[in-house]
Write a protein that holds these residues in place. Structure first.
Motif, PDB file in Angstrom:
ATOM      1  N   GLY A 118     -13.977 102.516  36.313  1.00 46.35           N
ATOM      2  CA  GLY A 118     -13.895 101.570  37.429  1.00 46.35           C
ATOM      3  C   GLY A 118     -12.579 101.640  38.176  1.00 46.35           C
ATOM      4  N   ASP A 119     -11.481 101.718  37.442  1.00 50.01           N
ATOM      5  CA  ASP A 119     -10.165 101.768  38.078  1.00 50.01           C
ATOM      6  C   ASP A 119      -9.896 103.123  38.729  1.00 50.01           C
ATOM      7  N   LYS A 120     -10.292 104.216  38.080  1.00 44.78           N
ATOM      8  CA  LYS A 120     -10.051 105.549  38.641  1.00 44.78           C
ATOM      9  C   LYS A 120     -10.893 105.825  39.879  1.00 44.78           C
ATOM     10  N   TYR A 121     -12.084 105.252  39.930  1.00 46.38           N
ATOM     11  CA  TYR A 121     -13.002 105.527  41.036  1.00 46.38           C
ATOM     12  C   TYR A 121     -13.083 104.387  42.050  1.00 46.38           C
ATOM     13  N   GLY A 122     -12.306 103.330  41.846  1.00 45.14           N
ATOM     14  CA  GLY A 122     -12.270 102.234  42.811  1.00 45.14           C
ATOM     15  C   GLY A 122     -13.498 101.353  42.815  1.00 45.14           C
ATOM     16  N   PHE A 123     -14.111 101.151  41.644  1.00 47.43           N
ATOM     17  CA  PHE A 123     -15.317 100.324  41.536  1.00 47.43           C
ATOM     18  C   PHE A 123     -15.085  98.984  40.842  1.00 47.43           C
ATOM     19  N   THR A 124     -13.894  98.721  40.320  1.00 44.46           N
ATOM     20  CA  THR A 124     -13.662  97.490  39.566  1.00 44.46           C
ATOM     21  C   THR A 124     -13.523  96.295  40.503  1.00 44.46           C
ATOM     22  N   ILE A 125     -14.380  95.289  40.302  1.00 49.46           N
ATOM     23  CA  ILE A 125     -14.279  94.047  41.070  1.00 49.46           C
ATOM     24  C   ILE A 125     -13.269  93.166  40.351  1.00 49.46           C
ATOM     25  N   GLU A 126     -12.123  92.973  40.988  1.00 46.55           N
ATOM     26  CA  GLU A 126     -11.012  92.254  40.364  1.00 46.55           C
ATOM     27  C   GLU A 126     -11.394  90.835  39.942  1.00 46.55           C
ATOM     28  N   GLU A 127     -12.109  90.128  40.787  1.00 53.01           N
ATOM     29  CA  GLU A 127     -12.427  88.730  40.520  1.00 53.01           C
ATOM     30  C   GLU A 127     -13.327  88.518  39.308  1.00 53.01           C
ATOM     31  N   PHE A 128     -14.173  89.478  38.983  1.00 54.06           N
ATOM     32  CA  PHE A 128     -15.166  89.284  37.921  1.00 54.06           C
ATOM     33  C   PHE A 128     -15.055  90.263  36.750  1.00 54.06           C
ATOM     34  N   ARG A 129     -14.173  91.264  36.862  1.00 55.11           N
ATOM     35  CA  ARG A 129     -14.081  92.327  35.853  1.00 55.11           C
ATOM     36  C   ARG A 129     -15.457  92.973  35.623  1.00 55.11           C
ATOM     37  N   LEU A 130     -16.136  93.197  36.721  1.00 54.33           N
ATOM     38  CA  LEU A 130     -17.404  93.913  36.744  1.00 54.33           C
ATOM     39  C   LEU A 130     -17.218  95.144  37.622  1.00 54.33           C
ATOM     40  N   LEU A 131     -18.168  96.062  37.544  1.00 58.86           N
ATOM     41  CA  LEU A 131     -18.158  97.191  38.460  1.00 58.86           C
ATOM     42  C   LEU A 131     -18.999  96.838  39.677  1.00 58.86           C
ATOM     43  N   SER A 132     -18.583  97.324  40.823  1.00 54.77           N
ATOM     44  CA  SER A 132     -19.372  97.197  42.036  1.00 54.77           C
ATOM     45  C   SER A 132     -20.559  98.152  41.909  1.00 54.77           C
ATOM     46  N   ARG A 133     -21.454  98.137  42.861  1.00 48.70           N
ATOM     47  CA  ARG A 133     -22.628  99.014  42.797  1.00 48.70           C
ATOM     48  C   ARG A 133     -22.399 100.262  43.645  1.00 48.70           C
ATOM     49  N   GLY A 134     -22.882 101.382  43.139  1.00 49.67           N
ATOM     50  CA  GLY A 134     -22.788 102.606  43.915  1.00 49.67           C
ATOM     51  C   GLY A 134     -23.414 103.786  43.201  1.00 49.67           C
ATOM     52  N   VAL A 135     -23.323 104.932  43.859  1.00 51.32           N
ATOM     53  CA  VAL A 135     -23.856 106.176  43.315  1.00 51.32           C
ATOM     54  C   VAL A 135     -22.921 107.309  43.728  1.00 51.32           C
ATOM     55  N   LEU A 136     -22.653 108.206  42.787  1.00 52.27           N
ATOM     56  CA  LEU A 136     -21.888 109.413  43.070  1.00 52.27           C
ATOM     57  C   LEU A 136     -22.693 110.621  42.634  1.00 52.27           C
ATOM     58  N   VAL A 137     -22.628 111.683  43.418  1.00 50.53           N
ATOM     59  CA  VAL A 137     -23.220 112.962  43.056  1.00 50.53           C
ATOM     60  C   VAL A 137     -22.072 113.966  43.042  1.00 50.53           C
TER      61      VAL A 137
END
Length: 170
Positions: A118-137
């Protein structure tokens, strides 16, 4: 650091880390498998086309459907494609979910312990300590070929576009 305007249930949230873009080298990351052993992204996916399906929690409707969709689609793709779903759910919850939903064709791993992905790819939602939604190929040489960060976390990703990008690499 806010990378772009992301909302969760219509409310703005802050993403930590730096968002990746097409052409970037995909960084290695560590996560936990369902048996609590280490998942090492590079070692597990070497020589494969990689798909990372990012979800906040597999115990919610959209996340469950996203995980099921990629599990189903994986049966129609080449053995050269490795699909991993990542969330911050505990490995025990992931194991229960996968068993109940018949998720057998993809790997489901937890970023709960260190938020390394999450931190390396910029997906960590700071407020909830959850990952945001997305897809990488990511191609076999670990270059990012497609990335989607959803503007609204509760929306579905563009499955068709992600699948189109995967098929270009096969």
């Amino acid at each position: 650091m806010t990378n772009k305007n992301i909302t969760f249930g219509g409310k703005p949230v802050t993403l930590k880390g730096t968002q990746v873009k097409i052409g970037d080298k995909a960084e290695n990351f560590k996560a936990l498998k369902q048996d609590l052993s280490e998942f090492d992204f590079y070692n597990e996916t070497e020589g494969k086309i990689k798909v990372i399906s990012v979800v906040p929690s597999i115990d919610t409707g959209v996340c469950s459907l996203q995980t099921q969709r990629f599990n189903e689609e994986s049966t129609k793709l080449s053995d050269d494609v490795f699909i991993v779903t990542i969330s911050v759910d505990l490995p025990f919850a992931q194991k229960r979910f996968c068993g109940a939903e018949g998720i057998e064709n993809i790997k489901v791993v937890s970023d709960h312990k260190d938020l390394d992905f999450g931190d390396k790819y910029g997906f960590t939602i700071e407020e909830f300590r959850l990952l945001s939604r997305g897809v990488l190929v990511i191609n076999k040489d670990n270059k990012i070929e497609y990335v989607e960060y959803l503007d609204e976390v509760t929306n579905h990703p563009n499955y068709d576009k992600a699948l189109e990008e995967i098929k270009k690499l096969i």
